[in-house]
Scaffold this motif. Structure first.
Motif, PDB file in Angstrom:
ATOM      1  N   GLN A 266       0.842  -1.211   0.000  1.00 54.67           N
ATOM      2  CA  GLN A 266       0.000   0.000   0.000  1.00 54.67           C
ATOM      3  C   GLN A 266       0.872   1.254   0.000  1.00 54.67           C
ATOM      4  N   GLY A 267       1.853   1.299   0.879  1.00 59.65           N
ATOM      5  CA  GLY A 267       2.739   2.459   0.929  1.00 59.65           C
ATOM      6  C   GLY A 267       4.038   2.111   1.633  1.00 59.65           C
ATOM      7  N   VAL A 268       5.145   2.509   1.055  1.00 61.30           N
ATOM      8  CA  VAL A 268       6.446   2.316   1.692  1.00 61.30           C
ATOM      9  C   VAL A 268       6.583   3.357   2.803  1.00 61.30           C
ATOM     10  N   SER A 269       6.804   2.871   4.022  1.00 66.27           N
ATOM     11  CA  SER A 269       6.892   3.763   5.178  1.00 66.27           C
ATOM     12  C   SER A 269       7.977   3.228   6.108  1.00 66.27           C
ATOM     13  N   GLY A 270       8.052   3.801   7.288  1.00 61.53           N
ATOM     14  CA  GLY A 270       8.985   3.291   8.278  1.00 61.53           C
ATOM     15  C   GLY A 270       8.355   2.272   9.197  1.00 61.53           C
ATOM     16  N   GLY A 271       7.148   1.812   8.873  1.00 59.26           N
ATOM     17  CA  GLY A 271       6.428   0.870   9.719  1.00 59.26           C
ATOM     18  C   GLY A 271       6.945  -0.552   9.610  1.00 59.26           C
ATOM     19  N   GLY A 272       6.381  -1.424  10.454  1.00 61.91           N
ATOM     20  CA  GLY A 272       6.886  -2.785  10.558  1.00 61.91           C
ATOM     21  C   GLY A 272       6.742  -3.600   9.297  1.00 61.91           C
ATOM     22  N   GLY A 273       5.590  -3.480   8.609  1.00 57.90           N
ATOM     23  CA  GLY A 273       5.397  -4.249   7.391  1.00 57.90           C
ATOM     24  C   GLY A 273       6.400  -3.888   6.306  1.00 57.90           C
ATOM     25  N   ARG A 275       9.294  -2.448   6.780  1.00 60.87           N
ATOM     26  CA  ARG A 275      10.630  -2.844   7.240  1.00 60.87           C
ATOM     27  C   ARG A 275      10.876  -4.336   6.983  1.00 60.87           C
ATOM     28  N   ALA A 276       9.869  -5.165   7.262  1.00 58.99           N
ATOM     29  CA  ALA A 276      10.013  -6.599   7.006  1.00 58.99           C
ATOM     30  C   ALA A 276      10.229  -6.866   5.522  1.00 58.99           C
ATOM     31  N   MET A 277       9.476  -6.189   4.682  1.00 62.20           N
ATOM     32  CA  MET A 277       9.607  -6.342   3.240  1.00 62.20           C
ATOM     33  C   MET A 277      11.001  -5.945   2.764  1.00 62.20           C
ATOM     34  N   ILE A 278      11.480  -4.788   3.201  1.00 60.13           N
ATOM     35  CA  ILE A 278      12.791  -4.290   2.775  1.00 60.13           C
ATOM     36  C   ILE A 278      13.902  -5.198   3.280  1.00 60.13           C
ATOM     37  N   SER A 279      13.765  -5.684   4.503  1.00 65.65           N
ATOM     38  CA  SER A 279      14.773  -6.597   5.045  1.00 65.65           C
ATOM     39  C   SER A 279      14.817  -7.902   4.258  1.00 65.65           C
ATOM     40  N   LEU A 280      13.652  -8.419   3.895  1.00 65.65           N
ATOM     41  CA  LEU A 280      13.607  -9.625   3.078  1.00 65.65           C
ATOM     42  C   LEU A 280      14.364  -9.418   1.769  1.00 65.65           C
ATOM     43  N   ALA A 281      14.069  -8.307   1.101  1.00 66.91           N
ATOM     44  CA  ALA A 281      14.733  -8.029  -0.167  1.00 66.91           C
ATOM     45  C   ALA A 281      16.236  -7.859   0.012  1.00 66.91           C
ATOM     46  N   LYS A 282      16.638  -7.163   1.031  1.00 65.62           N
ATOM     47  CA  LYS A 282      18.060  -6.872   1.283  1.00 65.62           C
ATOM     48  C   LYS A 282      18.852  -8.155   1.497  1.00 65.62           C
ATOM     49  N   TYR A 283      18.394  -8.999   2.408  1.00 63.57           N
ATOM     50  CA  TYR A 283      19.174 -10.182   2.765  1.00 63.57           C
ATOM     51  C   TYR A 283      19.017 -11.293   1.738  1.00 63.57           C
ATOM     52  N   SER A 284      17.899 -11.330   1.050  1.00 59.11           N
ATOM     53  CA  SER A 284      17.748 -12.291  -0.039  1.00 59.11           C
ATOM     54  C   SER A 284      18.792 -12.038  -1.120  1.00 59.11           C
ATOM     55  N   ARG A 285      18.962 -10.780  -1.492  1.00 53.31           N
ATOM     56  CA  ARG A 285      19.948 -10.463  -2.524  1.00 53.31           C
ATOM     57  C   ARG A 285      21.365 -10.755  -2.055  1.00 53.31           C
ATOM     58  N   ARG A 286      21.650 -10.433  -0.794  1.00 49.41           N
ATOM     59  CA  ARG A 286      22.993 -10.676  -0.269  1.00 49.41           C
ATOM     60  C   ARG A 286      23.354 -12.159  -0.269  1.00 49.41           C
ATOM     61  N   LEU A 287      22.340 -13.006  -0.121  1.00 45.41           N
ATOM     62  CA  LEU A 287      22.573 -14.444  -0.090  1.00 45.41           C
ATOM     63  C   LEU A 287      22.460 -15.080  -1.475  1.00 45.41           C
ATOM     64  N   GLY A 288      22.452 -14.244  -2.513  1.00 48.45           N
ATOM     65  CA  GLY A 288      22.408 -14.764  -3.877  1.00 48.45           C
ATOM     66  C   GLY A 288      21.029 -15.093  -4.376  1.00 48.45           C
ATOM     67  N   GLY A 289      19.996 -14.569  -3.727  1.00 49.26           N
ATOM     68  CA  GLY A 289      18.623 -14.848  -4.128  1.00 49.26           C
ATOM     69  C   GLY A 289      18.161 -13.968  -5.274  1.00 49.26           C
ATOM     70  N   PRO A 290      16.853 -13.828  -5.436  1.00 46.62           N
ATOM     71  CA  PRO A 290      16.305 -13.062  -6.561  1.00 46.62           C
ATOM     72  C   PRO A 290      16.651 -11.567  -6.478  1.00 46.62           C
ATOM     73  N   GLU A 291      16.419 -10.894  -7.599  1.00 50.04           N
ATOM     74  CA  GLU A 291      16.455  -9.430  -7.619  1.00 50.04           C
ATOM     75  C   GLU A 291      15.109  -8.914  -7.113  1.00 50.04           C
ATOM     76  N   HIS A 292      15.125  -7.844  -6.336  1.00 44.77           N
ATOM     77  CA  HIS A 292      13.901  -7.328  -5.723  1.00 44.77           C
ATOM     78  C   HIS A 292      13.678  -5.854  -6.077  1.00 44.77           C
ATOM     79  N   ARG A 293      12.430  -5.520  -6.367  1.00 44.67           N
ATOM     80  CA  ARG A 293      12.006  -4.135  -6.530  1.00 44.67           C
ATOM     81  C   ARG A 293      10.685  -3.966  -5.785  1.00 44.67           C
ATOM     82  N   ILE A 294      10.340  -2.731  -5.458  1.00 46.01           N
ATOM     83  CA  ILE A 294       9.152  -2.457  -4.645  1.00 46.01           C
ATOM     84  C   ILE A 294       8.268  -1.436  -5.358  1.00 46.01           C
ATOM     85  N   VAL A 295       6.979  -1.709  -5.382  1.00 40.85           N
ATOM     86  CA  VAL A 295       5.984  -0.742  -5.840  1.00 40.85           C
ATOM     87  C   VAL A 295       5.246  -0.207  -4.622  1.00 40.85           C
ATOM     88  N   SER A 296       5.254   1.100  -4.447  1.00 38.45           N
ATOM     89  CA  SER A 296       4.477   1.759  -3.406  1.00 38.45           C
ATOM     90  C   SER A 296       3.248   2.369  -4.071  1.00 38.45           C
TER      91      SER A 296
END
Length: 401
Positions: A266-273, A275-296
């Motif tokens: 719904q909207g990229v913010s500093g809230g928990g949801g 943050r969880a989404m961004i953390s998933l994308a960040k660490y997934s990429r670091r571990l060789g996982g998929p490429e991630h982009r976000i639509v707000s």
């Protein structure tokens, strides 16, 4: 510039599949930095281009992808077969001023002449055909340069293909050749993609040719323009016949084919949801996982944009309907971060392109308005509960095992 005008109108500004450099002049560097800072999305065709932008202080997400020509090449379905067993095809160009290096243009031509003479001596039963990748006056017509080389060498086994050729015809000629000598950037891309044995002449002094070969695991094919005259037959054949060394997640060929995950929230913010989404994308990429982009779907909040920037995850902020549809269609996986909110309800009621749809359910699901239903679970290809409590919701058993 156009990017500045589009920025003032709130339009997307995209740098797509480009190489960066050479940038030997300060005004070139300034202009590239200015455009990159205005861009809303940047993809480049090699790791070296991304690193160059980083050294210029461009901190936004930069995706490395295969050169755009690769999509066309792979669609042709051609592979090297070498049916013209006695033909060597070369794709040479004249050295021009935008690629300054330790030798002059005259010395470069002399080195190419020496290489061609050596090839004629090393392979007395072969013809050498000089083909053109570039037929236009601006940038140098390769056919005119080839004709000068032929006249200078004066051997009937060295000829020029003077017919303007389509990309398909060039690929077919490479596929049939015994081997290829490639200098133009896209001749290297063409030969590599169809599996032709080839020598890669680097006229960019460690620029885009080297970047492409390193990312595709074929740097052993590289022959700097300044060293051509000293190349012996054994070294030449070793370079031409070497096999790609595709190890490592640093290889573009592997990295660029990782699945593309598009997160929709719904909207990229500093809230928990968020943050969880961004953390998933960040660490997934670091571990060789998929490429991630976000639509707000709503305009992103500054705190959320800062989190995404620090994680090097691109945010597509409040896209229009057509852009959103394109992004959904281009993704390999669409992961919707679900709450019962008007923006997501409108999205699901719209006409959607074919996609692999996953839902991350960020709610318990038992109480209004955040209620889970079997219809919602069945709408997606995969639904992921945020907790065991949510997973025990009666809506889940309705989905087949």
């Amino acid at each position: 510039c156009l990017f500045q005008r589009f920025a003032s109108l709130g339009k997307p500004r995209v740098i797509e599949g480009c190489g960066i450099g050479p940038l030997h002049r300060p005004d070139y560097r300034w202009n590239v930095c200015r455009i990159a800072r205005l861009a809303t999305r940047i993809t480049v065709r090699d790791q070296a281009s991304r690193e160059m932008l980083r050294t210029f202080g461009i901190c936004k997400p930069i995706e490395v992808r295969l050169d755009p020509a690769v999509t066309f090449i792979r669609a042709q379905g051609l592979r090297h077969h070498g049916s013209d067993t006695k033909v060597i095809r070369s794709f040479l160009r004249e050295l021009t001023s935008e690629y300054p290096q330790s030798i002059t243009a005259e010395q470069a031509t002399g080195n190419l002449t020496t290489l061609l003479r050596n090839l004629l001596e090393w392979y007395p039963g072969h013809r050498i055909e000089l083909w053109a990748m570039h037929h236009f006056p601006v940038g140098g017509d390769d056919r005119l340069f080839a004709r000068r080389l032929v006249r200078q060498i004066g051997n009937p086994r060295l000829t020029v293909d003077f017919e303007p050729r389509s990309p398909r015809e060039i690929l077919e000629a490479m596929a049939a050749a015994a081997l290829c000598v490639c200098m133009r950037f896209h001749s290297n891309v063409f030969a590599a993609e169809i599996g032709a044995p080839f020598l890669a002449i680097d006229y960019t002094a460690g620029g885009k040719i080297k970047g492409f070969l390193e990312d595709s695991g074929q740097e052993r094919r590289l022959a700097p323009l300044k060293d051509l005259a000293a190349l012996d037959r054994e070294t030449f054949e070793t370079k031409v016949r070497c096999q790609p060394a595709l190890a490592a997640d640093t290889r573009l060929e592997l990295g660029s084919q990782r699945p593309r995950v598009l997160h929709v929230i719904q909207g990229v913010s500093g809230g928990g949801g968020a943050r969880a989404m961004i953390s998933l994308a960040k660490y997934s990429r670091r571990l060789g996982g998929p490429e991630h982009r976000i639509v707000s779907l709503l305009p992103a909040e500054r705190a959320g944009l800062l989190l995404a920037q620090q994680a090097e995850v691109e945010v597509i902020d409040h896209p229009g309907r057509n852009q959103l549809r394109r992004e959904l269609a281009d993704a390999d996986i669409v992961l919707v971060h679900w709450w019962n909110v008007p923006e997501l309800a409108s999205l699901f009621r719209a006409e959607l392109p074919p996609m692999r749809l996953a839902l991350w359910l960020h709610v318990g699901g038992y109480h209004s308005p955040q209620v889970l239903t079997p219809a919602l679970i069945d709408f997606a290809d995969l639904a992921v509960a945020c907790s065991p409590h949510t997973h025990e919701h009666p809506a889940f058993p309705a989905r087949p095992e």
